[in-house]
Design a protein around this motif. Sequence first.
Motif, short mmCIF file in Angstrom:
data_model
loop_
_atom_site.label_atom_id
_atom_site.label_comp_id
_atom_site.label_asym_id
_atom_site.label_seq_id
_atom_site.Cartn_x
_atom_site.Cartn_y
_atom_site.Cartn_z
N HIS A 22 1.79 11.77 -3.78
CA HIS A 22 1.16 11.96 -2.04
C HIS A 22 0.10 13.07 -2.24
N ARG A 23 -0.55 13.59 -3.20
CA ARG A 23 -1.80 14.25 -3.21
C ARG A 23 -2.76 13.14 -2.86
N HIS A 24 -2.58 11.96 -3.15
CA HIS A 24 -3.70 10.71 -2.85
C HIS A 24 -3.19 10.33 -1.57
N GLU A 25 -4.20 9.67 -0.95
CA GLU A 25 -3.96 8.92 0.40
C GLU A 25 -4.21 7.50 0.26
N VAL A 26 -3.24 6.30 0.49
CA VAL A 26 -3.38 5.09 0.38
C VAL A 26 -3.24 4.72 1.89
N GLU A 38 6.04 -5.34 -4.41
CA GLU A 38 6.34 -4.14 -5.52
C GLU A 38 5.51 -4.63 -6.64
N GLN A 39 5.66 -5.81 -7.29
CA GLN A 39 4.87 -6.24 -8.53
C GLN A 39 3.18 -5.97 -8.03
N LEU A 40 2.85 -6.19 -6.90
CA LEU A 40 1.35 -5.91 -6.64
C LEU A 40 1.01 -4.43 -6.67
N ALA A 41 1.92 -3.71 -6.34
CA ALA A 41 1.73 -2.21 -6.25
C ALA A 41 1.50 -1.61 -7.46
N ARG A 42 2.51 -2.09 -8.37
CA ARG A 42 2.53 -1.68 -9.78
C ARG A 42 1.32 -2.05 -10.54
N ALA A 43 0.96 -3.47 -10.50
CA ALA A 43 -0.21 -3.98 -11.07
C ALA A 43 -1.52 -3.02 -10.74
N LEU A 44 -1.71 -2.94 -9.42
CA LEU A 44 -2.73 -2.00 -8.88
C LEU A 44 -2.65 -0.54 -9.39
N PHE A 45 -1.73 -0.05 -9.48
CA PHE A 45 -1.43 1.34 -9.90
C PHE A 45 -1.97 1.29 -11.52
N ASP A 46 -1.56 0.44 -12.22
CA ASP A 46 -2.11 0.34 -13.70
C ASP A 46 -3.50 0.14 -13.73
N PRO A 75 0.62 -1.26 -0.03
CA PRO A 75 0.06 -0.07 -0.16
C PRO A 75 0.72 1.31 0.05
N SER A 76 2.00 1.30 0.71
CA SER A 76 2.58 2.48 0.64
C SER A 76 3.45 2.91 -0.59
N MET A 77 3.99 1.51 -1.25
CA MET A 77 4.36 1.65 -2.65
C MET A 77 3.47 2.07 -3.48
N LEU A 78 2.06 1.82 -3.32
CA LEU A 78 1.13 2.08 -4.30
C LEU A 78 0.91 3.62 -4.26
N ASN A 79 1.01 4.01 -2.83
CA ASN A 79 0.86 5.64 -2.47
C ASN A 79 2.14 6.31 -3.44
N ASP A 80 3.21 5.70 -3.37
CA ASP A 80 4.40 6.56 -3.79
C ASP A 80 4.15 6.50 -5.43
N LEU A 81 3.66 5.54 -6.04
CA LEU A 81 3.27 5.56 -7.30
C LEU A 81 2.25 6.48 -7.65
N LEU A 82 1.08 6.58 -6.99
CA LEU A 82 0.16 7.50 -7.23
C LEU A 82 0.33 8.94 -7.00
N GLY A 125 -1.26 -14.08 -11.25
CA GLY A 125 -0.83 -14.05 -12.57
C GLY A 125 0.43 -13.27 -12.69
N ILE A 126 0.70 -12.46 -11.55
CA ILE A 126 1.97 -11.86 -11.49
C ILE A 126 2.91 -11.75 -10.27
N LEU A 127 2.39 -12.71 -9.45
CA LEU A 127 3.50 -13.21 -8.23
C LEU A 127 2.81 -14.30 -7.70
N GLN A 128 3.96 -14.69 -6.83
CA GLN A 128 3.45 -15.99 -5.91
C GLN A 128 4.25 -15.41 -4.48
N PRO A 129 3.47 -16.37 -3.47
CA PRO A 129 4.29 -16.28 -2.15
C PRO A 129 5.82 -16.44 -2.07
#
Length: 208
Positions: free
Chosen positions: A38-42, A192-200, A29-36, A174-178
């Motif tokens: 910090h005008r936005h709040e994750v 990081e992979q999850l953050a990027r996929a959610l950002f897209d 979630p923090s990585m997603l916030n960085d990608l979006l 489809g993008i990651l595994q544990p």
Amino acid sequence: MATILCYGDSLTWGSIPNGGRYPKHLRWPSMLNDLLGHRHEVINFGLPGRTTLWNDPFLEGRNGLAYLQAALETFGSVDILILMLGTNDLKRHFNVGAYEASKGIEKLIERSRMPNSHGFPSPTLVVVAPPNILSPMGSLAANFDGAIEKSQHFHQHYQDMAIHNNCLFLNSAGILQPSEVDGVHLDSSANEQLARALFDLIKPNISS
């Protein structure tokens, strides 16, 4: 500014495989916030052990359905709600599978769309199918006995349910595994992979 609420379990909270918690900057979630930006709040509202709607006799307060409305009011108004739950539903003492977990997610969707006393609009819904469980190791092995095969069906049932309920959908398997360290939790690369996929996925739904 958009408010994005990440409602999940230990995979959202930031559990390190085999113990501990990642520092904030290594949680998706923090990585997603960085990608979006910090005008936005994750908001990271993950909790280890949280289920979709099951009461765990061994862990108090883990029923996701019971706490969702309070979360939406606490952090409201929420523009985007990301639901990533179901892994803990597969613990052997619940005796349910991916289909039942998807029905639990559907109940969460229904709850999030109920009218509220504050006049908050319903959020845009993002359903994330949890990753496939690998071979659980250590203390997780007994808890997740039988869960490997069950987790293979997350994608199908979650996607069907998301489409039926007009939600955005991401199949995390489809993008990651544990991590192979414990077979359940995510390493920093998977975060990081999850953050990027959610950002897209959500960027087109957010004003710059």
